[in-house]
Motif scaffolding. Structure first.
Motif, PDB file in Angstrom:
ATOM      1  N   LEU A 192      14.492  19.047   9.359  1.00 51.45           N
ATOM      2  CA  LEU A 192      14.025  18.913   7.959  1.00 51.45           C
ATOM      3  C   LEU A 192      12.576  18.299   7.893  1.00 51.45           C
ATOM      4  N   GLY A 193      12.363  17.160   8.730  1.00 52.65           N
ATOM      5  CA  GLY A 193      11.173  16.751   8.942  1.00 52.65           C
ATOM      6  C   GLY A 193      10.051  17.754   9.392  1.00 52.65           C
ATOM      7  N   MET A 194      10.465  18.806  10.412  1.00 46.40           N
ATOM      8  CA  MET A 194       9.522  19.470  10.817  1.00 46.40           C
ATOM      9  C   MET A 194       9.404  20.695   9.826  1.00 46.40           C
ATOM     10  N   LEU A 195      10.263  20.886   8.812  1.00 47.69           N
ATOM     11  CA  LEU A 195      10.043  21.913   7.625  1.00 47.69           C
ATOM     12  C   LEU A 195       8.853  21.147   6.767  1.00 47.69           C
ATOM     13  N   ALA A 196       8.925  19.790   6.512  1.00 50.71           N
ATOM     14  CA  ALA A 196       8.037  19.252   5.655  1.00 50.71           C
ATOM     15  C   ALA A 196       6.628  19.451   6.256  1.00 50.71           C
ATOM     16  N   LEU A 249      24.046  13.559  17.580  1.00 52.59           N
ATOM     17  CA  LEU A 249      22.969  14.507  17.997  1.00 52.59           C
ATOM     18  C   LEU A 249      22.781  15.506  16.986  1.00 52.59           C
ATOM     19  N   LEU A 250      23.977  15.835  16.173  1.00 50.79           N
ATOM     20  CA  LEU A 250      23.799  16.915  15.001  1.00 50.79           C
ATOM     21  C   LEU A 250      22.979  16.534  14.091  1.00 50.79           C
ATOM     22  N   ALA A 251      23.153  15.110  13.926  1.00 48.00           N
ATOM     23  CA  ALA A 251      22.222  14.514  12.716  1.00 48.00           C
ATOM     24  C   ALA A 251      20.884  14.299  13.045  1.00 48.00           C
ATOM     25  N   ILE A 252      20.516  14.280  14.592  1.00 55.78           N
ATOM     26  CA  ILE A 252      19.035  14.067  14.887  1.00 55.78           C
ATOM     27  C   ILE A 252      18.630  15.650  14.591  1.00 55.78           C
ATOM     28  N   ALA A 253      19.420  16.578  15.050  1.00 57.46           N
ATOM     29  CA  ALA A 253      18.915  18.123  14.827  1.00 57.46           C
ATOM     30  C   ALA A 253      18.653  18.175  13.399  1.00 57.46           C
ATOM     31  N   ALA A 307      24.981  20.880  10.634  1.00 57.23           N
ATOM     32  CA  ALA A 307      24.714  22.256  11.238  1.00 57.23           C
ATOM     33  C   ALA A 307      23.740  23.052  10.364  1.00 57.23           C
ATOM     34  N   GLY A 308      24.133  23.320   9.412  1.00 60.95           N
ATOM     35  CA  GLY A 308      23.616  24.104   8.306  1.00 60.95           C
ATOM     36  C   GLY A 308      21.911  23.653   8.060  1.00 60.95           C
ATOM     37  N   TYR A 309      21.843  22.206   7.808  1.00 58.73           N
ATOM     38  CA  TYR A 309      20.579  22.075   7.648  1.00 58.73           C
ATOM     39  C   TYR A 309      19.723  22.002   8.890  1.00 58.73           C
ATOM     40  N   ALA A 310      20.445  21.993  10.051  1.00 59.81           N
ATOM     41  CA  ALA A 310      19.506  22.087  11.380  1.00 59.81           C
ATOM     42  C   ALA A 310      19.094  23.431  11.689  1.00 59.81           C
ATOM     43  N   ILE A 311      19.996  24.355  11.278  1.00 55.38           N
ATOM     44  CA  ILE A 311      19.660  25.877  11.519  1.00 55.38           C
ATOM     45  C   ILE A 311      18.903  26.514  10.464  1.00 55.38           C
ATOM     46  N   VAL A 312      19.022  26.310   9.140  1.00 58.08           N
ATOM     47  CA  VAL A 312      18.319  26.855   8.000  1.00 58.08           C
ATOM     48  C   VAL A 312      16.757  26.047   8.003  1.00 58.08           C
ATOM     49  N   ALA A 313      16.742  24.720   8.034  1.00 59.02           N
ATOM     50  CA  ALA A 313      15.595  24.107   7.970  1.00 59.02           C
ATOM     51  C   ALA A 313      14.508  24.301   9.357  1.00 59.02           C
ATOM     52  N   GLY A 314      15.411  24.310  10.238  1.00 58.50           N
ATOM     53  CA  GLY A 314      14.854  24.713  11.710  1.00 58.50           C
ATOM     54  C   GLY A 314      14.219  26.139  11.697  1.00 58.50           C
ATOM     55  N   ALA A 315      14.817  26.911  11.089  1.00 64.47           N
ATOM     56  CA  ALA A 315      14.443  28.527  11.071  1.00 64.47           C
ATOM     57  C   ALA A 315      13.195  28.615  10.425  1.00 64.47           C
ATOM     58  N   LEU A 316      13.300  28.247   9.032  1.00 65.62           N
ATOM     59  CA  LEU A 316      12.204  27.849   8.122  1.00 65.62           C
ATOM     60  C   LEU A 316      11.046  27.574   8.792  1.00 65.62           C
ATOM     61  N   ALA A 317      10.928  26.102   9.296  1.00 65.49           N
ATOM     62  CA  ALA A 317       9.972  25.335  10.001  1.00 65.49           C
ATOM     63  C   ALA A 317       9.384  26.398  11.057  1.00 65.49           C
ATOM     64  N   GLY A 364      13.194  11.004  11.443  1.00 69.39           N
ATOM     65  CA  GLY A 364      13.251  12.568  11.133  1.00 69.39           C
ATOM     66  C   GLY A 364      12.490  12.597   9.719  1.00 69.39           C
ATOM     67  N   LEU A 365      12.528  11.605   8.743  1.00 67.02           N
ATOM     68  CA  LEU A 365      12.002  12.144   7.422  1.00 67.02           C
ATOM     69  C   LEU A 365      10.448  11.427   7.521  1.00 67.02           C
ATOM     70  N   ASN A 366      10.298  10.576   8.222  1.00 69.98           N
ATOM     71  CA  ASN A 366       8.902   9.828   7.945  1.00 69.98           C
ATOM     72  C   ASN A 366       8.132  10.091   9.227  1.00 69.98           C
ATOM     73  N   GLY A 367       8.776   9.840  10.500  1.00 69.67           N
ATOM     74  CA  GLY A 367       7.954   9.903  11.518  1.00 69.67           C
ATOM     75  C   GLY A 367       7.616  11.411  11.946  1.00 69.67           C
ATOM     76  N   VAL A 368       8.772  12.274  11.914  1.00 65.27           N
ATOM     77  CA  VAL A 368       8.272  13.681  12.434  1.00 65.27           C
ATOM     78  C   VAL A 368       7.103  14.376  11.454  1.00 65.27           C
ATOM     79  N   PRO A 369       7.298  14.492  10.118  1.00 64.17           N
ATOM     80  CA  PRO A 369       6.381  14.995   9.248  1.00 64.17           C
ATOM     81  C   PRO A 369       4.938  14.257   9.472  1.00 64.17           C
ATOM     82  N   MET A 370       4.982  13.170   9.839  1.00 69.18           N
ATOM     83  CA  MET A 370       3.538  12.304   9.991  1.00 69.18           C
ATOM     84  C   MET A 370       2.886  12.823  11.348  1.00 69.18           C
ATOM     85  N   VAL A 371       3.636  12.695  12.398  1.00 68.77           N
ATOM     86  CA  VAL A 371       2.962  12.963  13.584  1.00 68.77           C
ATOM     87  C   VAL A 371       2.823  14.395  13.744  1.00 68.77           C
ATOM     88  N   ILE A 372       3.789  15.232  13.398  1.00 73.46           N
ATOM     89  CA  ILE A 372       3.439  16.749  13.704  1.00 73.46           C
ATOM     90  C   ILE A 372       2.195  17.178  12.871  1.00 73.46           C
TER      91      ILE A 372
END
Lengths: 302, 250
Positions: B153-157, B144-148, B229-239, B71-79
């Protein structure tokens, strides 16, 4: 029939217009060149036609469709090669072609494209391991894989060696021969002169000139030079009086005549009349290059 | 979603070709479990770990490492690299949408995380006789919630950073404090109350709490689920709101 119609196209970044009210039409089956120095707005203008950027004002129609509102339908019918794009490093050549073929309703045979663009030997190579020229050819093949009616090629031959450039030009003519319309963005004079039926010269977001390459050269009215070695005696003063001639110089056995317009024809006719044979006849400097400088007041920084 | 299946297939192949990533995601958690699992007495409940079996605790740490690494290393890098290399831009001139590729990529990576955790749970069960997570349903839901949460968060980065280099940097800036506060470097039982509290409010911290609790047979606290869930929704929406599709070069 016009395949692309652009009128008053304007695109601003902030308050600065990058494309400033340009208008032109591209006919079916043409190879249309967009020429200009870096920062002239060429790429931005073309990206507005592809639907990659939304223009601020003016009207754009490609194949009768508005790229802003009908982008998806339009993109099924156009092929695009962009500057400075890459693929995932480990994606293989055949995978890229197969993937892109799957995007289109009526794709070309990607194996045949791979063959035609000289990629068959590298089909299992990862993208990152390809040479610059191979990458470029792959991107051109990807632009063609959807059997597009209009192909946009942006800086087609940058990064290619001279042999590969010539080969690419031949393949571009083939694209046209198959009925597609080609829009070619370039800052290479020779390329535009060689390939394009008509060319728009962009300068600071406006069209400085739009015509066939030959007409642009004529219109620019730049001086050029005719050189030859007269076989037999020649009175140079008689040549200096011909229309369009601005100077005549003799340098050893060589005579150099400079002038504008159609003076070369007048000079050769005069030589024929005086029964003087002109050996080693050469014409210099009559190219789109000099016309470009005359029309825009600047050279292309390549 | 036109093209999704095709992208997912190609992205799976690309993921498996990244040997280093595959080893990190599948190998590292297993290596930890094997290393600690062989310590004598570690297979028994540990006083300092709220009575959790040592190997079970290490396996939970393995789950957290999978989450943080992907989530924090892979996603920001590849995206961000897909953006920086113009891959998304190029798709923007095809009939398919670049968003489809992003979603396919995230789904493939989420599937890799799930596969890795299944592998981890099975190995610890059969090699070290650690029981399967006793609240398996809640364990799965928490994971699954933790993945989200962590992927968002990684997508937001990736969304916020102008360059890939910055995105990767932000990823690492999130990674180390998360690992520390989340209870990966040392257990939350050894933390001061203030640090422990702060850790609960990080997505990785709440994830690790929920994973450990459900493995031991407790229901996960609604607080942890809510935080994730809060991180998933807020970070996801901001991303989604701020995501740039190209580097903006004129």
């Amino acid at each position: 029939m016009a395949v692309i119609e652009v009128s008053g196209l304007t695109k601003r970044y902030g308050r600065q217009p990058v494309v400033d009210g340009i208008s032109f039409a591209v006919e079916q089956g043409e190879i249309f060149g967009v020429l200009g120095p870096n920062g002239a707005g060429k790429t931005t203008a073309v990206e507005c036609m592809e639907g990659l950027r939304r223009h601020d004002s003016g009207q754009v129609r490609v194949l009768g469709l508005d790229p802003r509102s009908d982008g998806r339908r339009l993109r099924q019918r156009i092929g695009v090669q962009l500057q400075e794009t890459q693929l995932p490093e480990r994606m293989k050549v055949w995978e890229a072609l197969e993937l892109y073929a799957s995007f289109y309703p009526n794709p070309a045979d990607w194996r045949e494209l791979m063959e035609r663009w000289g990629l068959a030997a590298r089909q299992k190579a990862a993208f990152a391991s390809l040479s610059g020229g191979q990458k470029q050819r792959l991107f051109i093949a990807l632009a063609l894989v959807g059997q597009p009616e209009v192909v946009f090629l942006d800086e087609l031959t940058s990064g290619l060696d001279p042999g590969a450039r010539r080969a690419t030009w031949d393949l571009i003519r083939q694209i046209r021969a198959q009925g597609a319309t080609v829009v070619l963005v370039s800052h290479f004079m020779d390329e535009v002169e060689e390939l394009c039926d008509r060319v728009a010269i962009l300068d600071r977001g406006r069209i400085a000139a739009l015509d066939t390459p030959a007409a642009l050269v004529d219109r620019a009215g730049t001086e050029y030079r005719l050189r030859f070695r007269p076989v037999g005696p020649l009175d140079e003063a008689s040549l200096a009086l011909l229309p369009g001639v601005s100077s005549v110089k003799r340098d050893g056995t060589q005579v150099a005549v400079t002038g504008t317009g159609d003076f070369a024809a007048a000079v050769t006719a005069e030589l024929a009349r005086r029964r003087v044979l002109a050996a080693e006849l050469r014409i210099d400097g009559r190219s789109l290059d000099t016309a470009y400088v005359a029309l825009t007041g600047q050279t292309l920084d390549t | 979603m036109e093209g999704f299946a095709k992208f997912a297939y190609v992205e799976t192949k690309l993921f498996l070709r990244e040997k280093v990533a595959a080893i990190a995601v599948f190998g590292l958690p297993i290596a930890l479990v094997i290393g600690f699992g062989l310590i004598p007495g570690f297979g028994k409940p540990q006083k300092g770990l709220s009575g959790q079996i040592g190997t079970e605790f290490i396996a939970s740490i393995g789950v957290a490492i999978v989450l943080a690494t992907l989530g924090l290393n892979g996603v920001p890098m590849v995206i961000s690299q897909y953006r920086e290399r113009g891959i998304l831009r190029r798709l923007g001139v095809t009939p398919v949408r670049p968003l489809t590729l992003l979603l396919a990529k995230l789904v493939v990576w989420a599937a890799a995380a799930v596969a890795s955790v299944i592998f981890l749970v099975v190995v610890t069960r059969f090699a070290f006789h650690v029981p399967l997570p006793r609240r398996l349903g809640w364990f799965t839901a928490s994971f699954l919630l933790a993945i989200a949460a962590l992927f968002a968060l990684g997508m937001l980065a990736a969304a916020a950073a102008p360059t890939s280099r910055t995105a990767i940097g932000i990823g690492w800036l999130l990674f180390f404090p998360s690992m520390l506060l989340g209870g990966v470097y040392f257990p939350t039982e050894e933390m001061s109350p203030g640090m422990r509290r702060a850790g609960e409010f990080t997505p990785l911290g709440s994830a690790l709490h929920a994973v450990r609790d459900t493995w031991m047979g407790l229901n996960p606290s609604p607080l942890y689920l809510g935080i994730m869930a809060g991180y998933a929704i807020v970070a996801g929406a901001l991303a989604a709101r701020f995501f740039r599709w190209d580097t903006g070069a004129a």
